[in-house]
Enzyme design. Structure first.
Site, PDB file in Angstrom:
ATOM      1  N   VAL A 158     -73.905  -1.713  24.687  1.00  0.00           N
ATOM      2  CA  VAL A 158     -74.972  -1.033  25.417  1.00  0.00           C
ATOM      3  C   VAL A 158     -75.281   0.300  24.737  1.00  0.00           C
ATOM      4  O   VAL A 158     -74.371   1.067  24.391  1.00  0.00           O
ATOM      5  CB  VAL A 158     -74.588  -0.807  26.895  1.00  0.00           C
ATOM      6  CG1 VAL A 158     -75.722  -0.092  27.638  1.00  0.00           C
ATOM      7  CG2 VAL A 158     -74.274  -2.135  27.577  1.00  0.00           C
ATOM      8  N   GLY A 213     -69.289  -4.460  26.517  1.00  0.00           N
ATOM      9  CA  GLY A 213     -68.950  -5.149  27.766  1.00  0.00           C
ATOM     10  C   GLY A 213     -69.841  -6.342  27.959  1.00  0.00           C
ATOM     11  O   GLY A 213     -71.005  -6.336  27.552  1.00  0.00           O
ATOM     12  N   LEU A 224     -73.066   3.385  23.856  1.00  0.00           N
ATOM     13  CA  LEU A 224     -72.400   3.810  25.084  1.00  0.00           C
ATOM     14  C   LEU A 224     -71.110   3.043  25.356  1.00  0.00           C
ATOM     15  O   LEU A 224     -70.225   3.547  26.046  1.00  0.00           O
ATOM     16  CB  LEU A 224     -73.352   3.645  26.278  1.00  0.00           C
ATOM     17  CG  LEU A 224     -74.664   4.429  26.195  1.00  0.00           C
ATOM     18  CD1 LEU A 224     -75.531   4.127  27.418  1.00  0.00           C
ATOM     19  CD2 LEU A 224     -74.382   5.930  26.098  1.00  0.00           C
ATOM     20  N   GLY A 225     -71.005   1.824  24.847  1.00  0.00           N
ATOM     21  CA  GLY A 225     -69.793   1.047  25.064  1.00  0.00           C
ATOM     22  C   GLY A 225     -70.075  -0.442  25.023  1.00  0.00           C
ATOM     23  O   GLY A 225     -71.229  -0.881  25.051  1.00  0.00           O
ATOM     24  N   GLY A 237     -71.523  -7.935  24.717  1.00  0.00           N
ATOM     25  CA  GLY A 237     -72.467  -7.174  23.932  1.00  0.00           C
ATOM     26  C   GLY A 237     -72.190  -5.690  24.005  1.00  0.00           C
ATOM     27  O   GLY A 237     -71.226  -5.250  24.623  1.00  0.00           O
ATOM     28  N   LYS A 276     -79.078  -3.484  25.972  1.00  0.00           N
ATOM     29  CA  LYS A 276     -77.889  -4.277  25.717  1.00  0.00           C
ATOM     30  C   LYS A 276     -78.172  -5.179  24.528  1.00  0.00           C
ATOM     31  O   LYS A 276     -79.142  -5.939  24.534  1.00  0.00           O
ATOM     32  CB  LYS A 276     -77.530  -5.112  26.946  1.00  0.00           C
ATOM     33  CG  LYS A 276     -76.256  -5.910  26.767  1.00  0.00           C
ATOM     34  CD  LYS A 276     -75.808  -6.505  28.084  1.00  0.00           C
ATOM     35  CE  LYS A 276     -74.442  -7.135  27.919  1.00  0.00           C
ATOM     36  NZ  LYS A 276     -73.896  -7.609  29.198  1.00  0.00           N
ATOM     37  N   ASP A 299     -68.055 -10.274  37.456  1.00  0.00           N
ATOM     38  CA  ASP A 299     -67.416  -9.140  36.772  1.00  0.00           C
ATOM     39  C   ASP A 299     -67.707  -7.855  37.539  1.00  0.00           C
ATOM     40  O   ASP A 299     -68.013  -6.821  36.944  1.00  0.00           O
ATOM     41  CB  ASP A 299     -67.902  -9.039  35.333  1.00  0.00           C
ATOM     42  CG  ASP A 299     -66.986  -8.144  34.482  1.00  0.00           C
ATOM     43  OD1 ASP A 299     -65.819  -7.921  34.883  1.00  0.00           O
ATOM     44  OD2 ASP A 299     -67.428  -7.663  33.423  1.00  0.00           O
TER      45      ASP A 299
END
Length: 539
Positions: free
Chosen positions: A31, A26, A23-24, A29, A49, A138
């Site tokens: 996800v 960030g 999924l991406g 790590g 994650k 964040d």
């Protein structure tokens, strides 16, 4: 490089989980959308994650993330370890979200009630997180995820535990620059970091703009953030005070998550579950979340043209106590009903107007000019009780001493820090008369800065009697804000004092600090009091 490694994991099995789609990346790590598999059958869809390292520190971080439980934080189910391409990796299994606030903002058209709802849920999550002595660092729309009808904070890759000595640590400037506060580039970490980020997000939600213009030049953006060069567009009136409170340059003046909640809706409100869709013919408009006003002052008229200023406080809940002293442990959640409390400690003029005498030590001394606006002192707990009884007779209302819970709730004014202005005791001089600046005497009330609810001298000047009997710790303490008294009504048992005095050092002026003293005969010239008025009751 990280993206490439993560994409290679698609389709891999780690423990009982199959990694379906990347999924991406960030928060150090990647996800994945994943499935928990039993006999080649998916029994649950989750998010996982993956962290491409397996250090002890990172394992502790993930384990701590799993312990965080709140309806507005993404739920973490388990932590595991696996090896891929000769690299040991850790993973965290979490509940799967359906979208993010970032997606919602991109689509546009957020209504006022939606923004209030989202902001309240984010603030609820932050309030819990900060109450656990942790800061997110964040916070941004991409890390606010939607699970069913709940908005939840996610991606705790940068989460930091604040130690008990200071909320200032030197760290790498992590996080997403556009949502970072100015102090982040000095390495200063505190819960105020997250409130700045919330303020930036609120501008984005309400105006669909960001408060910086930087022509895609990252160095230009960093300079603007570091120098607090905000270009704030015209803001909706209902959100302007919150945004301005969150974006105070001085982090000690910045709003807390509790103050945001207080400005949005009754404290303790949680997002109700969404009702099933009604047929179009009977669909009702959505009611906006009710707002509550700032604490409302009122004034009592006393004899001799003396007045008593009171501030009405909303009902709420807060984390009482601290880990700093055995007397203040364990920290515990307390709910408090609405009440009014004195804007200042009772002064010599007010005490004399009600009681006809002025017992104070700091009056008519050759080295001290008498000032009737100095707080009354040299009063015992019994003296303070007698004052409350006479004041009740004069006004026709019920006046009494505050309970310990009411006193600390009023003192903190929505904060979770050591003092209501922050954590650094060396900054106490602007807010309190204490050992380093008092010249060993009391001073007229109201000369130092008030807390966020407009209450003065809550710390320093004089310590203040409370209703409660003394207990050595909070084990078994009531959680409803009531006074904690000895069941057998032991009239010789000592009573509680709060708030520090003119002779205390900074440690002795913290919001959570507490002392004991004899209720009857002790008339110490460090001790005074302020009063509480109970709503809805008359004599």
């Amino acid at each position: 490089m990280l993206d490439q490694m993560m994409r290679m994991l698609e389709g891999q099995q780690i423990g009982p989980y199959r990694l379906n789609n990347f999924l991406g990346a960030g928060g150090f790590g990647g996800v994945f959308h994943a499935s928990e598999m039993v006999r080649n059958t998916s029994v649950q869809e989750v998010a996982i994650k993956v962290i491409p390292e397996s250090s002890d520190d990172k394992l502790i971080e993930l384990t701590n993330a799993r312990k965080l439980e709140h309806s507005n934080l993404i739920k973490a189910y388990s932590v595991g370890e696996f090896t891929f391409l000769n690299t040991e990796m850790l993973y965290l299994v979490m509940e799967l979200a359906q979208g993010s606030l970032e997606n919602h903002i991109t689509k546009g058209g957020l209504s006022s009630s939606e923004i209030k709802n989202i902001t309240a849920q984010v603030a609820q999550g932050l309030n819990y997180l900060h109450g656990q002595n942790k800061v997110h660092r964040d916070l941004k729309p991409g890390n606010i995820l939607k699970v069913n009808q709940q908005y939840k904070l996610a991606d705790f890759g940068l989460i930091r535990t604040l130690n008990n000595k200071s909320h200032t640590q030197t760290v790498h400037n992590s996080g997403t620059i556009i949502y970072m506060p100015p102090e982040a580039f000095r390495g200063d970490i505190s819960s105020a970091w997250d409130l700045w980020s919330l303020g930036i997000m609120l501008i984005e939600m309400t105006t669909n703009q960001l408060p910086y213009k930087f022509n895609n030049d990252i160095h230009q953006l960093m300079a603007k953030v570091m120098n607090c060069e905000l270009q704030i567009p015209s803001l909706p009136k209902e959100f302007k005070p919150i945004i301005e409170g969150c974006l105070q340059k001085d982090r000690k003046q910045r709003w807390t998550a509790q103050q945001v909640l207080n400005a949005l809706q009754p404290v303790g409100w949680t997002s109700p579950p969404s009702p099933p869709p009604a047929p179009a013919a009977v669909k009702k408009p959505v009611s906006p979340i009710p707002l509550i006003a700032s604490p409302t002052p009122f004034t009592e008229k006393l004899p001799n043209r003396v007045t008593l200023e009171m501030v009405s406080l909303p009902a709420g809940q807060f984390l009482m106590g601290s880990p700093d002293s055995d007397y203040e442990k364990p920290p515990h959640q307390v709910k408090v009903n609405s009440f009014a409390i004195g804007k200042y400690p009772i002064t010599q003029a007010q005490y004399e107007a009600v009681m006809g005498i002025n017992p104070s030590h700091f009056k008519n001394n050759s080295w001290l000019k008498n000032n009737p606006q100095n707080p009354v002192e040299k009063v015992s707990w019994n003296d303070a009780q007698a004052f409350c009884q006479k004041l009740s007779q004069i006004t026709g209302k019920t006046y009494r001493l505050p309970t310990e819970a009411e006193w600390e709730y009023a003192c903190r004014a929505g904060t979770t820090t050591r003092y209501y202005f922050g954590d650094d005791g060396s900054q106490l001089g602007d807010d309190a008369w204490y050992s380093a600046n008092s010249q060993s005497k009391t001073h007229p009330v109201g000369q130092k800065k008030p807390n966020a609810w407009g209450l003065y001298d809550m710390i320093g000047n004089v310590s203040e009697w409370c209703e409660d009997d003394w207990h050595d710790n909070y084990i078994g303490a009531p959680k409803d804000g009531s006074a904690w008294t000895i069941n057998n009504d032991n009239r010789s048992h000592p009573k509680c004092l709060r708030g520090g005095s003119w002779c205390n050092d900074p440690y002795g002026c913290r919001s959570a600090v507490r002392y004991d003293n004899s209720r009857r005969v002790n008339r110490d010239f460090r001790n005074g009091f302020r009063v509480v008025c109970v709503f809805g009751r008359t004599l």
